[in-house]
Design a protein around this motif. Structure first.
Motif, PDB file in Angstrom:
ATOM      1  N   LEU A 165      40.191  40.930  40.400  1.00  0.00           N
ATOM      2  CA  LEU A 165      41.011  40.194  41.244  1.00  0.00           C
ATOM      3  C   LEU A 165      40.149  39.987  42.506  1.00  0.00           C
ATOM      4  O   LEU A 165      39.797  39.912  43.563  1.00  0.00           O
ATOM      5  CB  LEU A 165      42.727  41.144  41.693  1.00  0.00           C
ATOM      6  N   ARG A 166      39.336  41.435  42.883  1.00  0.00           N
ATOM      7  CA  ARG A 166      38.255  41.516  43.555  1.00  0.00           C
ATOM      8  C   ARG A 166      37.666  40.099  43.659  1.00  0.00           C
ATOM      9  O   ARG A 166      37.181  40.286  44.958  1.00  0.00           O
ATOM     10  CB  ARG A 166      38.175  42.645  43.865  1.00  0.00           C
ATOM     11  N   GLN A 167      37.213  41.009  42.984  1.00  0.00           N
ATOM     12  CA  GLN A 167      35.934  39.694  42.613  1.00  0.00           C
ATOM     13  C   GLN A 167      36.316  37.871  43.377  1.00  0.00           C
ATOM     14  O   GLN A 167      35.584  37.974  43.647  1.00  0.00           O
ATOM     15  CB  GLN A 167      35.571  40.259  41.510  1.00  0.00           C
ATOM     16  N   LEU A 168      37.805  37.908  42.090  1.00  0.00           N
ATOM     17  CA  LEU A 168      37.782  36.072  42.528  1.00  0.00           C
ATOM     18  C   LEU A 168      38.282  36.008  43.563  1.00  0.00           C
ATOM     19  O   LEU A 168      37.780  34.736  44.094  1.00  0.00           O
ATOM     20  CB  LEU A 168      38.896  36.050  41.185  1.00  0.00           C
ATOM     21  N   GLY A 169      38.563  36.461  44.966  1.00  0.00           N
ATOM     22  CA  GLY A 169      38.707  37.098  45.667  1.00  0.00           C
ATOM     23  C   GLY A 169      39.887  35.868  46.458  1.00  0.00           C
ATOM     24  O   GLY A 169      40.060  35.787  46.951  1.00  0.00           O
ATOM     25  N   ALA A 170      40.480  35.134  45.492  1.00  0.00           N
ATOM     26  CA  ALA A 170      40.997  33.253  45.835  1.00  0.00           C
ATOM     27  C   ALA A 170      42.236  33.516  45.780  1.00  0.00           C
ATOM     28  O   ALA A 170      43.139  32.898  45.943  1.00  0.00           O
ATOM     29  CB  ALA A 170      40.751  31.982  46.348  1.00  0.00           C
ATOM     30  N   SER A 171      42.499  34.392  44.768  1.00  0.00           N
ATOM     31  CA  SER A 171      43.959  34.699  44.149  1.00  0.00           C
ATOM     32  C   SER A 171      45.129  34.560  45.007  1.00  0.00           C
ATOM     33  O   SER A 171      45.116  35.763  46.139  1.00  0.00           O
ATOM     34  CB  SER A 171      44.177  35.461  43.496  1.00  0.00           C
ATOM     35  N   HIS A 172      46.402  34.310  45.218  1.00  0.00           N
ATOM     36  CA  HIS A 172      47.890  34.035  45.877  1.00  0.00           C
ATOM     37  C   HIS A 172      47.680  35.682  45.468  1.00  0.00           C
ATOM     38  O   HIS A 172      48.663  36.690  46.999  1.00  0.00           O
ATOM     39  CB  HIS A 172      48.625  33.223  45.857  1.00  0.00           C
ATOM     40  N   LEU A 173      47.841  35.601  43.986  1.00  0.00           N
ATOM     41  CA  LEU A 173      48.346  36.969  44.213  1.00  0.00           C
ATOM     42  C   LEU A 173      47.268  38.289  44.895  1.00  0.00           C
ATOM     43  O   LEU A 173      48.009  39.493  45.267  1.00  0.00           O
ATOM     44  CB  LEU A 173      48.260  37.508  42.113  1.00  0.00           C
ATOM     45  N   LEU A 174      46.150  38.112  44.559  1.00  0.00           N
ATOM     46  CA  LEU A 174      44.596  39.236  45.302  1.00  0.00           C
ATOM     47  C   LEU A 174      45.025  39.550  46.442  1.00  0.00           C
ATOM     48  O   LEU A 174      45.548  40.470  47.612  1.00  0.00           O
ATOM     49  CB  LEU A 174      43.549  38.331  44.476  1.00  0.00           C
ATOM     50  N   ALA A 175      45.704  38.067  46.962  1.00  0.00           N
ATOM     51  CA  ALA A 175      46.095  38.041  49.133  1.00  0.00           C
ATOM     52  C   ALA A 175      47.167  38.627  49.298  1.00  0.00           C
ATOM     53  O   ALA A 175      47.435  39.420  50.269  1.00  0.00           O
ATOM     54  CB  ALA A 175      46.472  36.664  49.738  1.00  0.00           C
ATOM     55  N   PRO A 190      52.464  32.138  28.068  1.00  0.00           N
ATOM     56  CA  PRO A 190      50.890  32.853  28.865  1.00  0.00           C
ATOM     57  C   PRO A 190      50.673  31.855  30.104  1.00  0.00           C
ATOM     58  O   PRO A 190      50.572  30.264  29.665  1.00  0.00           O
ATOM     59  CB  PRO A 190      50.123  32.349  26.924  1.00  0.00           C
ATOM     60  N   GLU A 191      50.144  32.620  31.148  1.00  0.00           N
ATOM     61  CA  GLU A 191      49.871  31.791  32.529  1.00  0.00           C
ATOM     62  C   GLU A 191      48.429  32.112  32.592  1.00  0.00           C
ATOM     63  O   GLU A 191      48.836  33.474  33.031  1.00  0.00           O
ATOM     64  CB  GLU A 191      50.886  31.624  33.040  1.00  0.00           C
ATOM     65  N   ILE A 192      47.724  31.023  33.636  1.00  0.00           N
ATOM     66  CA  ILE A 192      46.509  31.354  33.551  1.00  0.00           C
ATOM     67  C   ILE A 192      46.420  31.478  34.896  1.00  0.00           C
ATOM     68  O   ILE A 192      47.455  31.298  35.757  1.00  0.00           O
ATOM     69  CB  ILE A 192      45.874  29.859  33.631  1.00  0.00           C
ATOM     70  N   PHE A 193      45.803  32.849  35.768  1.00  0.00           N
ATOM     71  CA  PHE A 193      45.326  32.645  36.634  1.00  0.00           C
ATOM     72  C   PHE A 193      44.753  31.906  37.497  1.00  0.00           C
ATOM     73  O   PHE A 193      43.828  31.253  37.244  1.00  0.00           O
ATOM     74  CB  PHE A 193      44.820  34.125  37.383  1.00  0.00           C
ATOM     75  N   MET A 194      45.025  31.089  38.676  1.00  0.00           N
ATOM     76  CA  MET A 194      44.901  29.762  39.443  1.00  0.00           C
ATOM     77  C   MET A 194      44.930  29.606  41.150  1.00  0.00           C
ATOM     78  O   MET A 194      45.275  31.077  41.753  1.00  0.00           O
ATOM     79  CB  MET A 194      45.884  28.326  39.073  1.00  0.00           C
ATOM     80  N   ASP A 195      44.105  29.208  41.353  1.00  0.00           N
ATOM     81  CA  ASP A 195      44.255  28.628  42.740  1.00  0.00           C
ATOM     82  C   ASP A 195      44.981  27.674  43.289  1.00  0.00           C
ATOM     83  O   ASP A 195      45.370  27.235  42.507  1.00  0.00           O
ATOM     84  CB  ASP A 195      42.681  29.024  43.689  1.00  0.00           C
ATOM     85  N   GLY A 196      44.992  27.732  44.187  1.00  0.00           N
ATOM     86  CA  GLY A 196      45.380  26.499  45.027  1.00  0.00           C
ATOM     87  C   GLY A 196      45.357  25.019  44.785  1.00  0.00           C
ATOM     88  O   GLY A 196      46.075  24.177  45.638  1.00  0.00           O
ATOM     89  N   ALA A 197      44.194  24.993  44.233  1.00  0.00           N
ATOM     90  CA  ALA A 197      43.386  23.784  43.769  1.00  0.00           C
ATOM     91  C   ALA A 197      43.217  22.879  42.415  1.00  0.00           C
ATOM     92  O   ALA A 197      42.347  22.467  42.020  1.00  0.00           O
ATOM     93  CB  ALA A 197      42.238  23.036  44.375  1.00  0.00           C
ATOM     94  N   ASN A 198      44.209  23.926  41.964  1.00  0.00           N
ATOM     95  CA  ASN A 198      44.590  23.282  40.207  1.00  0.00           C
ATOM     96  C   ASN A 198      43.239  23.405  39.745  1.00  0.00           C
ATOM     97  O   ASN A 198      42.856  22.812  38.210  1.00  0.00           O
ATOM     98  CB  ASN A 198      44.762  21.959  39.831  1.00  0.00           C
ATOM     99  N   ARG A 199      42.698  25.201  40.346  1.00  0.00           N
ATOM    100  CA  ARG A 199      41.060  25.170  39.426  1.00  0.00           C
ATOM    101  C   ARG A 199      41.953  26.776  39.046  1.00  0.00           C
ATOM    102  O   ARG A 199      42.375  27.618  39.947  1.00  0.00           O
ATOM    103  CB  ARG A 199      40.054  25.247  40.605  1.00  0.00           C
ATOM    104  N   VAL A 200      41.289  26.660  37.873  1.00  0.00           N
ATOM    105  CA  VAL A 200      41.379  27.893  36.980  1.00  0.00           C
ATOM    106  C   VAL A 200      40.189  29.375  37.668  1.00  0.00           C
ATOM    107  O   VAL A 200      39.177  28.827  38.647  1.00  0.00           O
ATOM    108  CB  VAL A 200      40.718  28.067  35.962  1.00  0.00           C
ATOM    109  N   LEU A 201      41.410  30.214  37.545  1.00  0.00           N
ATOM    110  CA  LEU A 201      40.358  31.345  38.942  1.00  0.00           C
ATOM    111  C   LEU A 201      39.891  32.037  37.372  1.00  0.00           C
ATOM    112  O   LEU A 201      39.989  33.101  37.014  1.00  0.00           O
ATOM    113  CB  LEU A 201      41.318  32.747  39.389  1.00  0.00           C
ATOM    114  N   ALA A 202      38.045  31.678  37.473  1.00  0.00           N
ATOM    115  CA  ALA A 202      37.058  32.397  36.484  1.00  0.00           C
ATOM    116  C   ALA A 202      35.948  32.391  36.960  1.00  0.00           C
ATOM    117  O   ALA A 202      35.564  32.167  38.285  1.00  0.00           O
ATOM    118  CB  ALA A 202      36.859  30.983  35.983  1.00  0.00           C
TER     119      ALA A 202
END
Length: 726
Positions: free
Chosen positions: A4-14, A624-636
């Motif tokens: 999650l630190r690497q992804l950096g954009a997740s609302h969960l991370l924030a 199952p739910e994939i971690f997403m950002d706010g623009a309907n993109r998969v956090l990958a």
């Protein structure tokens, strides 16, 4: 949670992973430097520790006096299967108690477990104070020194003292116990009887032998270098005695170290008003001896009234020391330097010339600032070997000072709480601030709670006038007293423990707990999957709870196992406390307990003992739910570790990594990108996480563009999001 630190954009991370870790208080005064600091307290502040907002919340009745400092460990997976934050208390009746640290049921609440280390029916009891003719520890001697906890093995180490009568034979015994904090059971090889001897003429022959009836284990235990160190003192200076430090391997309880500070003399015990040895990063021990023989001509030297650095190599050996020039006066007038332990100051307090410092003070009331690397030895006419000395008012210091944010806090008996500044290896010659109240003899041993460098509070327990009182002062200006509670009963040298918005204090036959008083309960608005904010929730998945007044501060966890309380806030799902990642007034992130049954579940939030109205939500077997950002993109993550985006697409045939929650047992996983099935190179738990699955998948051969990714587990499809391919 590195991904999650690497992804950096997740609302969960924030909202979760940018804050402080939960605190543990596993040893006397918080750490092996004995600073007394807890810098991870987001809830309590000078603004809310007031008589109208803060007070006694609950108490637990125990079977004896509590002389040792209570200890605190978060997120203990108990043998019962439940997870609890645990506060540990030991008594002079040789009992050990593990209590739920967040329990607010009052004195009728049962402990998580209780162990008695005596057996009166077999003639095994505590030691009556009359047997040693010393009422300092009264009315019985059982467990006196503060234990120490090894969090990696869930083991608490302590010394229990017993009187054992078999027919006409009477034995006095000290044993080192290693108990599993999850259950209270003895660990393999536990207990061991404390025995020791060293060469020397101090007992009139060629050997000095540890005589159990002559000693009590008053000082706190130390865990360092994989060794449990026990320290020993006399009973009211009666008889022939010495200062001993005896060490045992933590894993086997095999004796590996014995040190006696007056092998060719007498006295010089280690008691320090309960202070244990301090230890630096290199593994050196620092101890302060009481009144006794000083003779540097002996080998090893007799070191009464001295600050001693002990090297752990080949057991324990004297590496350096400092002895006051007037040691003979201190010894003859019972002015123990060792009435207080050593506080190892952080590098910020030092200078280029003296980077590593310690500070202490004794019954004479003189503060000694000493270079740990070059301690100064003994000088016959002055204390020139010390970096600095200062004289306090009052009747002497009993217990170590505390350190916080460039200040050292001392309380001598009959004197105020005084805050001295320290920088560039020098204490201010006058205190920066002082309390308006005077602490009766023997003063106090203060601790500090803070949120980093802010909201510092000095906690001090006053002993005197037939009752004790807990005090709180503003650490930035101790003339501002924030709170006072008269306890009415106390033991000498009590040290409070502060953790997770609560203060714990041992007293006569009770463990007291203080915290913010209940306010109006909050309310829950919705419970959703933390990855997508959809309603799909499964056992073990991460959830977000939204509402109002859910917590009184913002706090997050960075350590695993996750705590079940943060900032005095907890979540219960079907009556089981949920592991917490983050709490704030409007949002809580937690894990649904894996044992939660499917169907309708009920959740409540408790903050400072105020409970929200219950709310129901649905739990599916798999969601199952994939971690997403706010623009309907998969956090990958792309194969090179960068975050996938339209500007940074993944190559066809390369490996991308995604994360999801609500996966259950992750049976029959499948995924598609742009309707094409993908090949998994890994599908399983994400390392160093809770409730999160990781999938490493090969990108199909697709023309450049954005494509929809969908995962299914056990035939249940996830949310969908976009992946960029080049």
């Amino acid at each position: 949670m590195d991904f999650l630190r690497q992804l950096g954009a997740s609302h969960l991370l924030a909202c979760v992973f940018t804050l402080c870790a939960q605190v543990n208080v596993l040893t006397y005064r918080n750490d092996n430097a004995r600073t007394g600091e807890n810098l991870t307290e987001p809830l309590l502040s000078p603004a809310n520790v007031t008589p109208s907002q803060f007070g006694r919340r609950f108490e637990h009745i125990v079977d004896g006096f509590i002389y040792a400092q209570p200890l605190y460990m978060a997120a203990v997976p108990m043998a019962s299967g439940a997870t609890h934050n645990v506060v540990l208390a030991v008594t002079e009746h040789d009992s050990v108690y593990a209590f739920d640290a967040d329990d607010s049921l009052g004195s009728d609440a049962s402990p998580l477990w209780q162990v008695s280390l005596i057996n009166p029916s077999q003639g095994v009891t505590t030691i009556p104070w009359q047997d040693v003719n010393c009422p300092v520890v009264y009315p019985e001697i059982g467990i006196t020194g503060t234990p120490v906890i090894d969090p990696t093995t869930y083991t608490v180490y302590l010394v229990a003292s017993t009187k054992e009568v078999t027919g006409t034979t009477v034995r006095y015994v000290h044993r080192l116990h290693a108990l599993n904090i999850r259950s209270g059971r003895e660990q393999p090889g536990s207990p061991v009887e404390i025995q020791a001897s060293v060469p020397g003429t101090g007992d009139g022959g060629g050997t000095v032998t540890f005589a159990p009836l002559s000693y009590k284990q008053r000082s706190a235990l130390l865990l360092a270098n994989g060794v449990i160190y026990t320290s020993w003192s006399s009973h009211c200076d009666h008889g022939l005695y010495h200062g001993w430090i005896i060490g045992y391997r933590a894993d086997t309880l095999r004796q590996v170290a014995v040190y006696n500070d007056t092998p060719n003399g007498s006295g010089a015990s280690f008691w320090g008003a309960g202070a244990g040895p301090a230890c630096d990063a290199a593994g050196n021990l620092f101890v302060v001896s009481a009144n006794g023989t000083y003779d540097e001509s002996n080998s090893p030297p007799d070191l009464g009234d001295s600050i001693i650095r002990l090297s752990p190599s080949a057991g324990l050996s004297v590496a350096d020391y400092f002895t006051p020039f007037d040691q003979s006066y201190l010894e003859s007038d019972d002015l123990d330097l060792g009435s207080s332990g050593a506080l190892l100051l952080p590098p910020e307090a030092g200078s280029k010339t003296h980077p590593n410092l310690l500070v202490t003070a004794g019954k004479q009331g003189r503060i000694y600032l000493v270079d740990r690397d070059a301690m100064g030895g003994y000088h016959i006419q002055s204390d020139s070997g010390a970096v600095q000395t200062l004289d306090l008012a009052g009747q002497g210091v009993f217990g170590p000072p505390a350190y916080f944010n460039g200040q050292v806090y001392f309380t001598a008996g009959g004197d105020a709480l005084r805050a001295f500044g320290i920088a560039n290896a020098a204490l201010t010659t006058a205190p920066l601030s002082s309390s308006s109240m005077t602490f009766p003899n023997p003063g106090s041993s203060p601790i500090v709670s803070a949120n980093g460098a802010s909201n510092g509070i000095v906690w001090a327990f006053e002993l005197g006038d037939g009752s004790g009182a807990l005090h709180a002062f503003d650490a930035g200006d101790v003339s501002k007293e924030l709170y006072r509670d008269v306890v009415g009963a106390y033991v000498e040298f009590a040290v409070p423990t502060e953790a997770d918005g609560k203060v714990y204090l041992g007293a006569l036959n009770a463990l007291l707990a203080y915290g913010l008083l209940p306010a109006a309960p909050g309310s829950i608005g919705t419970v959703v999957n933390a990855a997508s904010f959809n309603a799909s929730v499964a056992p073990g998945s991460l959830i977000s709870i939204f509402g109002a007044n859910l917590a009184r501060a913002t706090a997050g966890a960075l350590a695993i196992p996750l705590p079940v309380s943060l900032a005095d806030t907890s979540v219960s799902i079907n009556g089981v406390r949920a592991p917490l990642l983050y709490v704030s007034p409007s949002q809580i992130n937690a894990q649904v307990p894996p044992q939660t049954a499917t169907g309708t579940a009920t959740v409540t939030v408790t903050t400072s003992a105020a409970v929200t109205p219950p709310m129901q939500f649905q739990v599916a077997p798999v969601a199952p739910e994939i971690f997403m950002d706010g623009a309907n993109r998969v956090l990958a993550l792309n194969q090179d570790g960068t975050v996938n985006s339209t500007a940074n697409p993944a190559a066809a045939g390369s490996i991308i990594t995604i994360f999801l929650t609500g996966q259950g047992a992750l049976s029959s996983p499948a995924a598609t990108i742009g309707s094409l099935p993908v090949q998994f190179t890994y599908a399983g738990p994400a390392p160093q996480t809770v409730g999160v699955a990781q999938m490493n998948m090969r990108v199909p051969s697709l023309t450049p563009g954005d494509y929809t990714l969908v995962v299914s587990v056990a035939g249940v499809s996830s949310n969908s999001g976009l992946i960029s391919v080049k």
